[in-house]
Write a protein that holds these residues in place. Structure first.
Motif, mmCIF file in Angstrom:
data_model
loop_
_atom_site.group_PDB
_atom_site.id
_atom_site.type_symbol
_atom_site.label_atom_id
_atom_site.label_comp_id
_atom_site.label_asym_id
_atom_site.label_seq_id
_atom_site.Cartn_x
_atom_site.Cartn_y
_atom_site.Cartn_z
ATOM 1 N N ASP A 146 0.850 -1.349 -0.124
ATOM 2 C CA ASP A 146 -0.054 0.035 0.060
ATOM 3 C C ASP A 146 0.763 1.060 -0.095
ATOM 4 O O ASP A 146 0.403 2.502 -0.095
ATOM 5 N N ASP A 147 1.990 1.241 0.232
ATOM 6 C CA ASP A 147 2.944 2.363 0.177
ATOM 7 C C ASP A 147 2.998 2.796 -1.350
ATOM 8 O O ASP A 147 3.610 2.047 -2.233
ATOM 9 N N SER A 148 2.765 4.050 -1.558
ATOM 10 C CA SER A 148 2.304 4.666 -2.721
ATOM 11 C C SER A 148 3.005 4.054 -4.147
ATOM 12 O O SER A 148 2.293 3.524 -4.787
ATOM 13 N N ASP A 149 4.383 3.913 -4.106
ATOM 14 C CA ASP A 149 4.930 3.555 -5.449
ATOM 15 C C ASP A 149 5.885 2.251 -5.077
ATOM 16 O O ASP A 149 6.869 2.196 -5.806
ATOM 17 N N TRP A 150 6.028 1.683 -4.127
ATOM 18 C CA TRP A 150 6.972 0.724 -3.768
ATOM 19 C C TRP A 150 6.869 -0.335 -4.892
ATOM 20 O O TRP A 150 7.925 -0.759 -5.177
ATOM 21 N N MET A 151 5.572 -0.860 -5.207
ATOM 22 C CA MET A 151 5.615 -2.109 -6.469
ATOM 23 C C MET A 151 6.393 -1.408 -7.445
ATOM 24 O O MET A 151 7.088 -2.308 -8.230
ATOM 25 N N ALA A 152 6.174 -0.327 -8.033
ATOM 26 C CA ALA A 152 6.762 0.312 -9.397
ATOM 27 C C ALA A 152 8.300 0.527 -9.016
ATOM 28 O O ALA A 152 9.101 0.091 -9.706
ATOM 29 N N GLU A 153 8.514 1.117 -7.886
ATOM 30 C CA GLU A 153 9.954 1.383 -7.629
ATOM 31 C C GLU A 153 10.819 0.076 -7.365
ATOM 32 O O GLU A 153 12.233 -0.230 -8.104
ATOM 33 N N HIS A 154 10.368 -1.074 -6.832
ATOM 34 C CA HIS A 154 11.234 -2.127 -6.374
ATOM 35 C C HIS A 154 10.976 -3.512 -7.628
ATOM 36 O O HIS A 154 11.921 -4.093 -7.756
ATOM 37 N N ASP A 174 9.150 -2.692 -10.736
ATOM 38 C CA ASP A 174 9.021 -2.318 -12.046
ATOM 39 C C ASP A 174 7.501 -2.682 -12.584
ATOM 40 O O ASP A 174 7.522 -2.943 -13.656
ATOM 41 N N VAL A 175 6.470 -2.624 -11.714
ATOM 42 C CA VAL A 175 5.102 -3.036 -12.394
ATOM 43 C C VAL A 175 4.208 -1.774 -11.733
ATOM 44 O O VAL A 175 4.662 -0.882 -11.031
ATOM 45 N N HIS A 176 3.045 -1.891 -12.307
ATOM 46 C CA HIS A 176 1.979 -0.749 -11.804
ATOM 47 C C HIS A 176 2.143 -0.515 -10.247
ATOM 48 O O HIS A 176 2.149 -1.633 -9.501
ATOM 49 N N PRO A 177 2.038 0.548 -9.715
ATOM 50 C CA PRO A 177 2.056 0.711 -8.202
ATOM 51 C C PRO A 177 0.869 0.105 -7.623
ATOM 52 O O PRO A 177 1.242 -0.271 -6.369
ATOM 53 N N ARG A 178 -0.399 -0.208 -8.134
ATOM 54 C CA ARG A 178 -1.225 -0.999 -7.470
ATOM 55 C C ARG A 178 -1.316 -2.334 -7.780
ATOM 56 O O ARG A 178 -2.476 -3.010 -7.695
ATOM 57 N N ALA A 179 -0.294 -3.045 -8.626
ATOM 58 C CA ALA A 179 -0.208 -4.348 -9.028
ATOM 59 C C ALA A 179 -0.313 -5.239 -7.891
ATOM 60 O O ALA A 179 -0.084 -4.918 -6.560
ATOM 61 N N VAL A 180 -1.028 -6.236 -7.962
ATOM 62 C CA VAL A 180 -1.019 -7.459 -6.899
ATOM 63 C C VAL A 180 -0.511 -8.835 -7.365
ATOM 64 O O VAL A 180 -0.831 -9.174 -8.385
ATOM 65 N N MET A 181 0.390 -9.459 -6.695
ATOM 66 C CA MET A 181 0.791 -10.780 -6.940
ATOM 67 C C MET A 181 0.076 -11.629 -6.285
ATOM 68 O O MET A 181 -0.047 -11.830 -5.092
ATOM 69 N N GLU A 182 -0.833 -12.195 -7.159
ATOM 70 C CA GLU A 182 -1.972 -13.102 -6.576
ATOM 71 C C GLU A 182 -1.292 -14.347 -6.088
ATOM 72 O O GLU A 182 -1.772 -14.941 -5.017
ATOM 73 N N GLN A 183 -0.254 -15.198 -6.412
ATOM 74 C CA GLN A 183 0.341 -15.985 -5.800
ATOM 75 C C GLN A 183 1.922 -16.066 -6.198
ATOM 76 O O GLN A 183 2.386 -15.841 -7.107
ATOM 77 N N LEU A 184 2.721 -16.475 -5.341
ATOM 78 C CA LEU A 184 4.275 -16.752 -5.297
ATOM 79 C C LEU A 184 4.423 -18.227 -5.086
ATOM 80 O O LEU A 184 3.957 -18.708 -3.741
ATOM 81 N N HIS A 185 5.144 -18.904 -5.721
ATOM 82 C CA HIS A 185 5.454 -20.178 -5.338
ATOM 83 C C HIS A 185 6.993 -20.473 -5.522
ATOM 84 O O HIS A 185 7.838 -19.594 -6.087
#
Length: 79
Positions: free
Chosen positions: A46-54, A56-67
């Motif tokens: 939920d931190d504003s641009d964490w996903m984009a910065e770390h 390189d995806v849309h800031p509101r992207a969600v990884m549904e599953q990690l295996h």
């Protein structure tokens, strides 16, 4: 001549994105002989641009599953 990174003592895990988790699982387990370990998710930040910065995806992207898979005694793949 060796070209290692100063202070590097090992690798914890390597993460990569795939278009199809089931195909990736089949390849890693059946072809490479990796061991399936566990899954996590969904993951969002939920931190504003964490996903984009770390990642390189849309800031509101969600990884549904990690295996996670172990390959040999050391390598861990996060898919």
């Amino acid at each position: 001549m060796s070209a290692t990174l100063p202070g590097l003592t090992g690798v914890d895990h390597i993460g990569f994105t795939v278009p199809d988790l089931e195909q990736a699982r089949e390849f890693l387990v059946e072809v490479l002989g990796c061991e399936y370990m566990y899954s996590l998710g969904p993951f969002r930040h939920d931190d504003s641009d964490w996903m984009a910065e770390h990642l390189d995806v849309h800031p509101r992207a969600v990884m549904e599953q990690l295996h996670f898979f172990r390959c040999g005694t050391q390598a861990i793949f996060e898919v």
